[in-house]
Design a protein around this motif. Structure first.
Motif, PDB file in Angstrom:
ATOM      1  N   GLY A   1       0.721  -1.321   0.174  1.00  0.00           N
ATOM      2  CA  GLY A   1      -0.014  -0.064   0.035  1.00  0.00           C
ATOM      3  C   GLY A   1       0.829   1.392  -0.042  1.00  0.00           C
ATOM      4  N   LEU A   2       1.878   1.172   0.828  1.00  0.00           N
ATOM      5  CA  LEU A   2       2.839   2.435   0.605  1.00  0.00           C
ATOM      6  C   LEU A   2       3.490   2.653  -0.577  1.00  0.00           C
ATOM      7  CD1 LEU A   2       4.515   1.691   4.342  1.00  0.00           C
ATOM      8  CD2 LEU A   2       2.755   3.679   3.676  1.00  0.00           C
ATOM      9  N   ARG A   3       3.848   1.590  -1.306  1.00  0.00           N
ATOM     10  CA  ARG A   3       4.579   1.681  -2.594  1.00  0.00           C
ATOM     11  C   ARG A   3       3.355   2.305  -3.648  1.00  0.00           C
ATOM     12  NH1 ARG A   3       6.204  -3.641  -0.986  1.00  0.00           N
ATOM     13  NH2 ARG A   3       8.598  -3.695  -0.112  1.00  0.00           N
ATOM     14  N   GLU A   4       2.389   1.632  -3.310  1.00  0.00           N
ATOM     15  CA  GLU A   4       1.246   2.139  -4.246  1.00  0.00           C
ATOM     16  C   GLU A   4       0.732   3.550  -4.164  1.00  0.00           C
ATOM     17  OE1 GLU A   4      -2.114  -0.304  -3.273  1.00  0.00           O
ATOM     18  OE2 GLU A   4      -1.241  -2.320  -4.326  1.00  0.00           O
TER      19      GLU A   4
ATOM     20  N   THR B   1     -20.548  -5.010  -3.427  1.00  0.00           N
ATOM     21  CA  THR B   1     -20.220  -3.886  -2.431  1.00  0.00           C
ATOM     22  C   THR B   1     -18.880  -3.732  -2.061  1.00  0.00           C
ATOM     23  OG1 THR B   1     -20.865  -4.998  -0.576  1.00  0.00           O
ATOM     24  CG2 THR B   1     -22.590  -3.576  -1.597  1.00  0.00           C
ATOM     25  N   ARG B   2     -18.047  -4.722  -2.019  1.00  0.00           N
ATOM     26  CA  ARG B   2     -16.635  -4.997  -1.610  1.00  0.00           C
ATOM     27  C   ARG B   2     -15.856  -4.157  -2.593  1.00  0.00           C
ATOM     28  NH1 ARG B   2     -13.932  -5.712   1.105  1.00  0.00           N
ATOM     29  NH2 ARG B   2     -12.608  -7.544   0.995  1.00  0.00           N
ATOM     30  N   PHE B   3     -16.234  -3.546  -3.603  1.00  0.00           N
ATOM     31  CA  PHE B   3     -15.413  -2.526  -4.437  1.00  0.00           C
ATOM     32  C   PHE B   3     -15.212  -1.502  -4.105  1.00  0.00           C
ATOM     33  CE2 PHE B   3     -16.155  -6.147  -7.319  1.00  0.00           C
ATOM     34  CZ  PHE B   3     -15.038  -6.431  -7.795  1.00  0.00           C
TER      35      PHE B   3
ATOM     36  N   GLY C   1     -10.618   2.277  -1.565  1.00  0.00           N
ATOM     37  CA  GLY C   1      -9.534   3.296  -2.233  1.00  0.00           C
ATOM     38  C   GLY C   1      -8.612   2.437  -3.236  1.00  0.00           C
ATOM     39  N   GLY C   2      -8.145   1.255  -2.720  1.00  0.00           N
ATOM     40  CA  GLY C   2      -7.123   0.460  -3.581  1.00  0.00           C
ATOM     41  C   GLY C   2      -7.959   0.003  -4.781  1.00  0.00           C
ATOM     42  N   GLU C   3      -9.206  -0.485  -4.808  1.00  0.00           N
ATOM     43  CA  GLU C   3      -9.916  -1.090  -5.745  1.00  0.00           C
ATOM     44  C   GLU C   3     -10.317   0.011  -6.717  1.00  0.00           C
ATOM     45  OE1 GLU C   3     -10.474  -4.211  -6.696  1.00  0.00           O
ATOM     46  OE2 GLU C   3      -9.503  -4.870  -4.714  1.00  0.00           O
ATOM     47  N   PHE C   4     -10.435   1.279  -6.276  1.00  0.00           N
ATOM     48  CA  PHE C   4     -10.720   2.316  -7.148  1.00  0.00           C
ATOM     49  C   PHE C   4      -9.648   3.224  -7.809  1.00  0.00           C
ATOM     50  CE2 PHE C   4     -14.972   4.116  -5.368  1.00  0.00           C
ATOM     51  CZ  PHE C   4     -15.767   2.695  -5.696  1.00  0.00           C
ATOM     52  N   GLY C   5      -8.542   2.565  -7.527  1.00  0.00           N
ATOM     53  CA  GLY C   5      -7.116   3.076  -7.964  1.00  0.00           C
ATOM     54  C   GLY C   5      -6.552   4.241  -7.387  1.00  0.00           C
TER      55      GLY C   5
ATOM     56  N   PRO D   1     -14.304   6.742  -0.924  1.00  0.00           N
ATOM     57  CA  PRO D   1     -12.906   6.534  -0.461  1.00  0.00           C
ATOM     58  C   PRO D   1     -12.247   7.598  -0.472  1.00  0.00           C
ATOM     59  CG  PRO D   1     -13.763   4.985  -1.862  1.00  0.00           C
ATOM     60  CD  PRO D   1     -14.585   5.992  -1.997  1.00  0.00           C
ATOM     61  N   MET D   2     -11.470   8.104   0.678  1.00  0.00           N
ATOM     62  CA  MET D   2     -10.740   9.198   0.897  1.00  0.00           C
ATOM     63  C   MET D   2      -9.078   9.123   0.362  1.00  0.00           C
ATOM     64  SD  MET D   2     -12.108  10.722   4.303  1.00  0.00           S
ATOM     65  CE  MET D   2     -10.935  11.983   4.341  1.00  0.00           C
TER      66      MET D   2
END
Length: 412
Positions: free
Chosen positions: A80-83, A366-368, A371-375, A392-393
């Motif tokens: 997550g940090l690298r993303e 709904t699991r989408f 933030g990560g799934e939204f890019g 998602p913030m």
């Protein structure tokens, strides 16, 4: 160290961080990710202490799951940090700009909030997510996790602080709020002038307490009483797969489905089938009269319709039409995520227009809503309010703006 001293150090670090280049911030994020992976054994040892204490205290398994780390979850924190490092830097982005009639050049640009306070429960992965996204958006962060994750949070923050310092940033860009009782949270909530914005992330009680008690401006994240509505024109195989994923993929998180609505026209075909599949997956269904006619289904109460279970429980009702589904959602939803399964473009359009939630999903789980799934990379939380940030913030939501006005001796 007192809270005031910690907050002052955060503000000093924020001033320095605001001037950091993207290259410096990204290098720090990569250093943090590498340090977390290298310290996996230490982090897991600290987390094991928290998990053992939680179980000894009788904490439910759904909450223990939110607390527990393993090597995979630590690796995911590092990823997550690298993303976040790979995402564009929002600071300095020009939101809009123009040259006025008088020749003045006007630009609205994104700037950091400054010092962000975050109060959250259980999940220690939030510690790394919040630190990373605040750092990339130029904010120092004061983290106040729950006492149940104290050992885990201390271990993670220690790793992140050392890595940030090694990359040339102040270690105080990431700090834990000292103390464990309500007084430490109250100090953060009342730190107007030292803390610029406060974000609560957790259950309804925590969020309500922060919103009602804080003098610091609050971005309100919300609980997830998420609905799946199976329309009369739904592909029932698709509907079954979506309901099962939305409920059972990870029931302890806010984007898991908690309520199921089925159009009366497909109830005879779908209700027995979905109840059987849910029960085989270990789900307890709390249903209206139609659902309760199935073996093993418990009668639903008014509270069931309002509940964010965070467990393998689901409320379920049959509705006469789409309008009734929308009314049900308006009455009971927390404003997080609602989904419709339908083959009708008209029904999808009416549903997405009528349902007022942060995310409305058509023919998907709904699991989408993540933030990560939204890019967006790692997220701070899902905002269910309507001011500034909603949904998602990610990085842009962690900034404010200011106007830069450039003239050439202009006077009014």
């Amino acid at each position: 160290m007192t809270f005031e001293a910690v907050a002052v150090r955060a503000r000093e670090a924020a001033h320095e961080l605001a001037l950091a280049t993207r290259a410096t911030k990204d290098a720090a994020l990569h250093a943090m990710a590498g340090a977390l992976v290298a310290a996996t054994d230490d982090v897991l040892a600290a987390n094991a202490g928290d998990v053992a204490a939680a179980r000894e205290a009788g904490t439910s398994e759904s909450l223990v799951d939110r607390l527990r780390l393993d090597a995979g979850r630590v690796a995911a924190m590092a990823d997550g940090l690298r993303e976040v490092a790979a995402l564009p830097d929002p600071v300095g982005e020009v939101v809009r700009g123009s040259t006025l009639a008088n020749g003045l050049e006007l630009r609205q640009v994104r700037v950091p909030f400054g010092v962000v306070g975050i109060i959250y429960e259980a999940r220690p992965n939030v510690t790394a997510d919040a630190a990373g996204i605040c750092l990339k958006s130029g904010n120092a962060v004061l983290l106040r996790g729950s006492s149940s994750a104290r050992r885990s949070n201390e271990a993670v923050v220690g790793v992140l602080r050392d890595a940030a310092a090694g990359a040339g940033l102040p270690a105080d860009v990431v700090q834990l709020v000292p103390g464990e009782g309500h007084e430490s949270a109250k100090a953060l909530m009342r730190a107007r002038g030292l803390v610029d914005v406060l974000i609560p992330r957790g259950g309804a009680g925590l969020i309500r307490s922060v919103v009602e008690e804080s003098t610091v401006p609050v971005i309100e994240t919300g609980v997830g009483n998420c609905h799946v509505y199976v329309d009369r024109d739904a592909d029932l195989d698709m509907a079954l797969a979506i309901v099962l994923n939305a409920k059972t993929d990870r029931p302890s998180v806010c984007n898991a489905a908690e309520s199921l609505l089925v159009h009366a026209a497909v109830a005879d075909a779908f209700v027995p089938r979905v109840v059987r599949a849910l029960q085989e997956a270990g789900v307890t269904v709390h249903g209206d009269a139609t659902f309760a006619a199935q073996d093993g289904v418990l009668p639903a109460t008014e509270d069931d319709h309002r509940t964010e279970y965070l467990s393998l429980d689901l409320s379920a009702s049959v509705v006469p039409d789409l309008a009734a589904a929308v009314r049900h959602i308006r009455t009971y939803s927390s404003g997080h995520t609602e989904a419709i399964v339908t083959g009708s473009l008209d029904a999808a359009r009416r549903f997405t227009a009528a349902v007022d939630s942060a995310a409305v999903v058509v023919n998907a789980s709904t699991r989408f809503t993540d933030g990560g799934e939204f890019g967006f990379g790692a997220e701070i939380g899902i905002s269910t309010q309507k001011l500034h940030a909603r949904g998602p913030m990610g990085l842009p939501e962690m900034t404010s703006t200011k106007y830069v006005v450039t003239g050439d001796g202009h006077v009014r």
